[in-house]
Design a protein around this motif. Structure first.
Motif, PDB file in Angstrom:
ATOM      1  N   UNK A 135       2.807  -0.985  -9.558  1.00 51.28           N
ATOM      2  CA  UNK A 135       1.943  -2.152  -9.786  1.00 51.28           C
ATOM      3  C   UNK A 135       2.375  -3.316  -8.906  1.00 51.28           C
ATOM      4  N   UNK A 136       3.677  -3.389  -8.609  1.00 54.16           N
ATOM      5  CA  UNK A 136       4.182  -4.459  -7.744  1.00 54.16           C
ATOM      6  C   UNK A 136       4.413  -4.016  -6.303  1.00 54.16           C
ATOM      7  N   UNK A 137       4.265  -2.711  -6.071  1.00 52.20           N
ATOM      8  CA  UNK A 137       4.576  -2.148  -4.757  1.00 52.20           C
ATOM      9  C   UNK A 137       5.927  -2.639  -4.258  1.00 52.20           C
ATOM     10  N   UNK A 167       8.962  -2.122  -2.572  1.00 53.97           N
ATOM     11  CA  UNK A 167       9.474  -1.131  -1.628  1.00 53.97           C
ATOM     12  C   UNK A 167      10.871  -0.661  -1.998  1.00 53.97           C
ATOM     13  N   UNK A 182       2.480  -4.605   1.496  1.00 53.64           N
ATOM     14  CA  UNK A 182       3.422  -3.515   1.759  1.00 53.64           C
ATOM     15  C   UNK A 182       2.964  -2.703   2.971  1.00 53.64           C
ATOM     16  N   UNK A 203      -0.326  -6.870  -3.187  1.00 51.61           N
ATOM     17  CA  UNK A 203       1.016  -6.405  -2.798  1.00 51.61           C
ATOM     18  C   UNK A 203       0.925  -5.098  -2.021  1.00 51.61           C
ATOM     19  N   UNK A 204      -0.083  -4.289  -2.379  1.00 53.36           N
ATOM     20  CA  UNK A 204      -0.297  -3.061  -1.621  1.00 53.36           C
ATOM     21  C   UNK A 204      -0.621  -3.404  -0.160  1.00 53.36           C
ATOM     22  N   UNK A 264      11.458   3.254  -2.874  1.00 54.44           N
ATOM     23  CA  UNK A 264      12.141   4.123  -1.911  1.00 54.44           C
ATOM     24  C   UNK A 264      13.475   4.664  -2.444  1.00 54.44           C
ATOM     25  N   UNK A 270       5.360  -2.829   6.882  1.00 53.08           N
ATOM     26  CA  UNK A 270       6.067  -1.690   7.468  1.00 53.08           C
ATOM     27  C   UNK A 270       7.326  -1.314   6.706  1.00 53.08           C
ATOM     28  N   UNK A 271       7.549  -1.949   5.553  1.00 53.32           N
ATOM     29  CA  UNK A 271       8.789  -1.672   4.812  1.00 53.32           C
ATOM     30  C   UNK A 271       8.642  -0.555   3.788  1.00 53.32           C
ATOM     31  N   UNK A 272       7.420  -0.070   3.613  1.00 46.32           N
ATOM     32  CA  UNK A 272       7.226   0.981   2.605  1.00 46.32           C
ATOM     33  C   UNK A 272       6.511   2.201   3.190  1.00 46.32           C
ATOM     34  N   UNK A 273       5.389   1.942   3.852  1.00 45.70           N
ATOM     35  CA  UNK A 273       4.568   3.052   4.325  1.00 45.70           C
ATOM     36  C   UNK A 273       4.766   3.301   5.813  1.00 45.70           C
ATOM     37  N   UNK A 274       4.525   4.549   6.206  1.00 42.50           N
ATOM     38  CA  UNK A 274       4.530   4.848   7.640  1.00 42.50           C
ATOM     39  C   UNK A 274       3.264   4.246   8.245  1.00 42.50           C
ATOM     40  N   UNK A 304       4.930  11.905   4.936  1.00 39.48           N
ATOM     41  CA  UNK A 304       3.572  11.589   5.372  1.00 39.48           C
ATOM     42  C   UNK A 304       3.038  10.272   4.823  1.00 39.48           C
ATOM     43  N   UNK A 305       3.801   9.648   3.935  1.00 39.33           N
ATOM     44  CA  UNK A 305       3.321   8.405   3.334  1.00 39.33           C
ATOM     45  C   UNK A 305       4.337   7.275   3.466  1.00 39.33           C
ATOM     46  N   UNK A 306       5.564   7.569   3.064  1.00 41.21           N
ATOM     47  CA  UNK A 306       6.579   6.514   3.028  1.00 41.21           C
ATOM     48  C   UNK A 306       7.520   6.594   4.228  1.00 41.21           C
ATOM     49  N   UNK A 307       8.072   5.455   4.577  1.00 47.63           N
ATOM     50  CA  UNK A 307       9.125   5.455   5.596  1.00 47.63           C
ATOM     51  C   UNK A 307      10.382   6.044   4.972  1.00 47.63           C
TER      52      UNK A 307
END
Lengths: 312, 312
Positions: free
Chosen positions: B177-179, B181, A264, A260-261, B185, A268-272, B269-272
């Motif tokens: 654990x499931x990521x 989003x 994700x 899932x990481x 967020x 593009x829905x979670x991380x930049x 720096x990590x998440x949208x």
């Protein structure tokens, strides 16, 4: 339990896939799956030359075996680290790596760190005062440097390592506990080539550790059972134990966590999007490998320190 | 161990802060810290009316006590869920909530779910067939709905809940654990008001569970010791146990996990940036609360189902 393919007695049961297989079908299944992952993550093609980092353990020997069976051009690289730990660790792992290469008529490059840099890893670590009394930091640094160097000097396009799912999930878990952006945005089955460094790939990243054990046992590959004597008490082993607890209660939790990481990351829905950190790198004045430091890279600085201490 | 402020015998030791305090200074420290978090995360100001969701447990009663001592306008809301579980759970938690309100001369609103919707939570859950045989899903849905409803109807700007660090870290762990989003967020100490819903805040999100226990004991607040009888075997309790193991080996690991997540969220720096999912919501035809469904919201659909089953 019966083999899903032939109905004979199953010898491997993968709870996370709800799949049981007999020995013969398991030995087919593992390479098939590996081929699937290689294609899915666009790791390499049959016309690329691959250098497999071989430690004498089940993962790296298993990987080499699988890649060769799948028809890829895979040579081995063994780094002699000079670790004894009361179990003759490096010597034994080299012997098994050479035995595997000879039996399968494969090319194994051997680099002896002591011959190359004057001292074995534990002494290099001690002299350089890196890594809080453990040689693991210097060992990691040296292995990365030497793998990159040999791949570049011998013209390999791809460096393949035997990291399995347990390894990858433990690293991910550690990076997640700290939410370290830099590492989280880089982790994955493929690290693209850049600045003269070979592409790095992990074709076994979706296999559980015990699946690789089962593969080597079923295939009759002789490998070193012992972990590196310095690994005891390491964070990564601790994280593996925690994840194993989770896996026991919820079969597949470890795989879900990792996959899932990756999803994700891709969605593009979670991380930049990771920005190209490597864009800020320039070649080390001594070895030419990319570094963010000015002048020498970490490895060359460590080795300079070692030489100056040795000379004094 | 001695109190850092006065040198007397310490009664609470917070390893993660390397801080020990005597009872008197601990009772000062907890509200001071809470005030710091309220300001840091811009939760609310002294001229806003706050509705505290009160369950009779240590966290919510502790929170109410702290907010009132800090001079905030905080009233309570008790939801009578009708859970017995062989320990008279709801009855006892209501009695303790009312006792606290009376002793401190505070306003406590009480909503009895059975009176309002015809059945207590366990029966509503059973009739509606939601939640895999456990009432927790319907209970959560109902609590959210009722808190929003009362805050809106009585004109409260802010809804405060007693979630502590252990709660928040466990939720974060599960979402990681499931990521997932959507949840990752949204998770944080503040959920901004929108579409007529009150702002939601968690002023205790940086206190360990045992710190809230220590606070209530030191303050002499009488609270219900028992967990909800339906919580046994829940995922969140399991995640709490895993995180406690981690905390034992590395004091502060739980706090670091949560705080670095908040920092990573904030840093960009990590998440949208979370897009405003709520932009796609529209008011439920029956209750007027925002929903992504067309027609009725989940809560109203569940209650319609319950009425139709009851009528048949």
């Amino acid at each position: 339990m019966k083999c899903r393919k032939c109905g004979e007695k199953a010898s491997v049961h993968m709870r996370q896939h709800k799949l049981a297989l007999c020995k013969a079908h398991y030995l087919e299944w593992v390479p098939e799956q590996t081929e699937r992952f290689i294609k899915k993550y666009q790791m390499f093609t049959p016309d690329e030359k691959i250098l497999v980092a071989v430690s004498g353990g089940k993962d790296s020997l298993g990987l080499w075996d699988i890649l060769v069976r799948l028809g890829y051009q895979a040579d081995g690289l063994y780094l002699g680290l000079g670790i004894d730990g009361g179990i003759n660790y490096s010597h034994e792992s080299q012997r098994l790596s050479e035995k595997f290469a000879a039996q399968n008529n494969l090319t194994l490059h051997i680099v002896d760190i002591e011959k190359e840099y004057g001292q074995p890893i534990p002494v290099l670590a001690e002299i350089s005062h890196r890594g809080h009394g453990k040689p693991c930091a210097v060992c990691g640094l040296t292995k990365r440097h030497e793998m990159n160097r040999i791949a570049r000097d011998l013209g390999y396009a791809v460096l393949a390592t035997g990291h399995n799912l347990d390894d990858e999930a433990a690293v991910l878990f550690g990076n997640t506990l700290n939410w370290s952006s830099e590492y989280l945005l880089r982790q994955g089955p493929v690290l693209l080539e850049s600045d003269g460094l070979a592409r790095k790939v992990k074709p076994l990243c979706r296999f559980y550790e015990r699946e690789m054990t089962a593969y080597c046992v079923a295939r009759g590959i002789e490998y070193i059972y012992e972990e590196c004597p310095f690994a005891e008490g390491s964070k990564s082993i601790y994280y593996k134990e925690l994840l194993n607890q989770l896996e026991t209660t919820r079969p597949g939790a470890k795989l879900t966590f990792y996959l899932r990481f990756l999803e994700a990351r891709k969605s593009g829905e979670l991380f930049i999007e990771k920005d190209m950190v490597r864009a800020h790198l320039h070649p080390c004045e001594k070895c030419g490998q990319p570094t963010s430091a000015t002048g020498l890279c970490s490895f060359c600085r460590t080795m300079e320190k070692v030489s100056s201490v040795a000379a004094s």
